[in-house]
Write a protein that holds these residues in place. Structure first.
Motif, mmCIF file in Angstrom:
data_model
loop_
_atom_site.group_PDB
_atom_site.id
_atom_site.type_symbol
_atom_site.label_atom_id
_atom_site.label_comp_id
_atom_site.label_asym_id
_atom_site.label_seq_id
_atom_site.Cartn_x
_atom_site.Cartn_y
_atom_site.Cartn_z
ATOM 1 N N THR A 187 6.946 25.437 -32.785
ATOM 2 C CA THR A 187 7.553 24.198 -33.394
ATOM 3 C C THR A 187 7.846 24.165 -35.056
ATOM 4 O OG1 THR A 187 5.245 23.696 -34.098
ATOM 5 C CG2 THR A 187 6.204 22.958 -31.817
ATOM 6 N N TYR A 188 8.540 25.464 -35.296
ATOM 7 C CA TYR A 188 9.120 25.423 -36.541
ATOM 8 C C TYR A 188 9.927 24.052 -36.863
ATOM 9 C CZ TYR A 188 7.910 30.499 -36.471
ATOM 10 O OH TYR A 188 6.954 31.560 -36.475
ATOM 11 N N PRO A 189 9.903 23.803 -38.132
ATOM 12 C CA PRO A 189 10.612 22.459 -38.666
ATOM 13 C C PRO A 189 12.122 22.479 -38.130
ATOM 14 C CG PRO A 189 9.320 23.188 -40.539
ATOM 15 C CD PRO A 189 9.203 24.218 -39.544
ATOM 16 N N HIS A 190 12.864 23.533 -38.053
ATOM 17 C CA HIS A 190 14.273 23.732 -37.612
ATOM 18 C C HIS A 190 14.358 23.390 -36.270
ATOM 19 C CE1 HIS A 190 13.150 27.775 -37.062
ATOM 20 N NE2 HIS A 190 14.354 27.802 -36.283
ATOM 21 N N LYS A 191 13.182 23.737 -35.585
ATOM 22 C CA LYS A 191 13.277 23.352 -34.112
ATOM 23 C C LYS A 191 13.595 21.850 -33.720
ATOM 24 C CE LYS A 191 13.301 27.838 -32.866
ATOM 25 N NZ LYS A 191 13.916 28.434 -31.865
ATOM 26 N N ASN A 192 13.130 20.939 -34.561
ATOM 27 C CA ASN A 192 13.466 19.621 -34.439
ATOM 28 C C ASN A 192 12.706 19.123 -33.337
ATOM 29 O OD1 ASN A 192 15.055 17.647 -35.593
ATOM 30 N ND2 ASN A 192 16.540 17.948 -33.804
ATOM 31 N N VAL A 193 11.505 19.383 -33.123
ATOM 32 C CA VAL A 193 10.393 18.950 -32.402
ATOM 33 C C VAL A 193 10.288 17.419 -32.481
ATOM 34 C CG1 VAL A 193 8.035 19.089 -31.075
ATOM 35 C CG2 VAL A 193 9.742 21.125 -31.463
ATOM 36 N N PRO A 194 9.782 17.213 -33.823
ATOM 37 C CA PRO A 194 9.535 15.396 -34.109
ATOM 38 C C PRO A 194 10.672 14.566 -33.646
ATOM 39 C CG PRO A 194 8.984 16.987 -35.854
ATOM 40 C CD PRO A 194 9.719 17.868 -34.977
ATOM 41 N N ARG A 195 11.888 15.038 -33.947
ATOM 42 C CA ARG A 195 13.074 14.286 -33.503
ATOM 43 C C ARG A 195 13.279 14.356 -32.035
ATOM 44 N NH1 ARG A 195 17.134 15.071 -37.212
ATOM 45 N NH2 ARG A 195 15.883 13.292 -38.527
ATOM 46 N N LEU A 196 12.843 15.336 -31.230
ATOM 47 C CA LEU A 196 12.742 15.206 -29.770
ATOM 48 C C LEU A 196 11.730 14.511 -29.212
ATOM 49 C CD1 LEU A 196 13.164 16.466 -26.865
ATOM 50 C CD2 LEU A 196 11.653 18.151 -27.454
ATOM 51 N N ALA A 197 10.660 14.383 -29.830
ATOM 52 C CA ALA A 197 9.738 13.650 -29.397
ATOM 53 C C ALA A 197 10.243 11.925 -29.701
ATOM 54 C CB ALA A 197 8.388 13.753 -30.165
ATOM 55 N N GLU A 198 10.605 11.716 -30.801
ATOM 56 C CA GLU A 198 11.115 10.375 -31.164
ATOM 57 C C GLU A 198 12.182 9.867 -30.195
ATOM 58 O OE1 GLU A 198 13.709 8.115 -34.516
ATOM 59 O OE2 GLU A 198 13.043 10.116 -34.940
ATOM 60 N N ALA A 199 13.025 10.828 -29.460
ATOM 61 C CA ALA A 199 14.120 10.730 -28.508
ATOM 62 C C ALA A 199 13.219 10.387 -27.363
ATOM 63 C CB ALA A 199 14.913 11.909 -28.440
ATOM 64 N N PHE A 200 12.489 11.178 -26.850
ATOM 65 C CA PHE A 200 11.464 11.081 -25.797
ATOM 66 C C PHE A 200 11.021 9.729 -25.585
ATOM 67 C CE2 PHE A 200 7.566 11.312 -23.566
ATOM 68 C CZ PHE A 200 7.889 11.248 -22.086
ATOM 69 N N LEU A 201 10.252 9.155 -26.775
ATOM 70 C CA LEU A 201 9.510 8.086 -26.835
ATOM 71 C C LEU A 201 10.444 7.047 -26.616
ATOM 72 C CD1 LEU A 201 6.663 9.226 -29.388
ATOM 73 C CD2 LEU A 201 6.541 8.640 -26.760
ATOM 74 N N HIS A 202 11.562 6.792 -27.183
ATOM 75 C CA HIS A 202 12.570 5.948 -27.100
ATOM 76 C C HIS A 202 13.005 5.614 -25.925
ATOM 77 C CE1 HIS A 202 15.739 3.428 -28.457
ATOM 78 N NE2 HIS A 202 16.709 3.942 -27.756
ATOM 79 N N ILE A 203 12.866 6.393 -24.605
ATOM 80 C CA ILE A 203 13.184 6.153 -23.405
ATOM 81 C C ILE A 203 11.811 6.269 -22.528
ATOM 82 C CG2 ILE A 203 15.435 7.018 -23.754
ATOM 83 C CD1 ILE A 203 14.783 9.455 -22.140
ATOM 84 N N ALA A 204 10.754 6.731 -23.008
ATOM 85 C CA ALA A 204 9.480 6.650 -22.137
ATOM 86 C C ALA A 204 9.221 5.625 -21.472
ATOM 87 C CB ALA A 204 8.300 6.935 -23.160
ATOM 88 N N ASP A 205 9.428 4.349 -21.704
ATOM 89 C CA ASP A 205 9.108 3.162 -20.841
ATOM 90 C C ASP A 205 10.135 3.037 -19.802
ATOM 91 O OD1 ASP A 205 11.236 2.322 -22.385
ATOM 92 O OD2 ASP A 205 10.594 0.522 -22.590
#
Length: 176
Positions: free
Chosen positions: A10-28
């Motif tokens: 999960t290095y910063p350039h791997k963009n995992v926080p933004r991936l999580a944000e996108a996932f949580l946007h559609i999780a419901d």
């Protein structure tokens, strides 16, 4: 529970926080979890019960995760080559990825793409792929399996030796 998969540290350039944000946007709207495989290297996602972190996964377990995921996601803002993307395609996973780095060269038309700085677009691509027809899914997976045939360690060695030979040839032609 069905899941989306990300594999890499999960290095910063791997963009995992933004991936999580996108996932949580559609999780419901989906029954899936997001499984993140790799060591914490400074780009950690937020804690959420549907975001699963795995470290120290065996080769066999990783192969099973690639085979069983509904979608493999590579959100990286920079990728030197993209082995996880290639491994996912070789395992028959449906791949979506960022439009940056070498990933577009590796995956070609066998993946769907998104802008890595736009979590809404990333979420839309995730959702679209999760709702695509079986035929469309099979088409992309087939393309991925075909693309993996372009890459082998033998071919890598051949190209590397050729590059060394060319470099040595140029050096002989232009002595220092």
């Amino acid at each position: 529970r069905p899941f989306l998969l990300y594999v890499s540290n999960t290095y910063p350039h791997k963009n995992v926080p933004r991936l999580a944000e996108a996932f949580l946007h559609i999780a419901d709207r989906i029954p899936h979890s997001l499984v993140i495989v790799g060591r914490n290297r400074g780009g950690e996602p937020p804690r959420d019960e549907r975001i699963v972190r795995l470290e120290g996964v065996s080769r066999e377990a990783l192969s099973a995760l690639y085979r069983e995921c509904d979608v493999f996601v590579n959100p990286s803002r920079y990728e030197g080559f993209g082995f996880p993307t290639l491994e996912a395609m070789a395992a028959g996973a449906r791949v979506i990825a960022a439009t940056t780095g070498a990933t577009t060269e590796v995956a070609g038309d066998a993946a769907s793409y998104f802008d890595p700085v736009d979590p809404i677009q990333m979420a839309d691509v995730m959702l679209g792929v999760l709702h695509e027809s079986r035929e469309e899914r099979a088409r992309f997976i087939g393309k991925g399996l075909e693309r993996t045939k372009l890459y082998s360690w033998d071919e890598c060695a051949r190209v590397t030796v050729k590059a060394f030979e060319e470099a040595l040839g140029e050096r002989k032609a232009h002595p220092v």
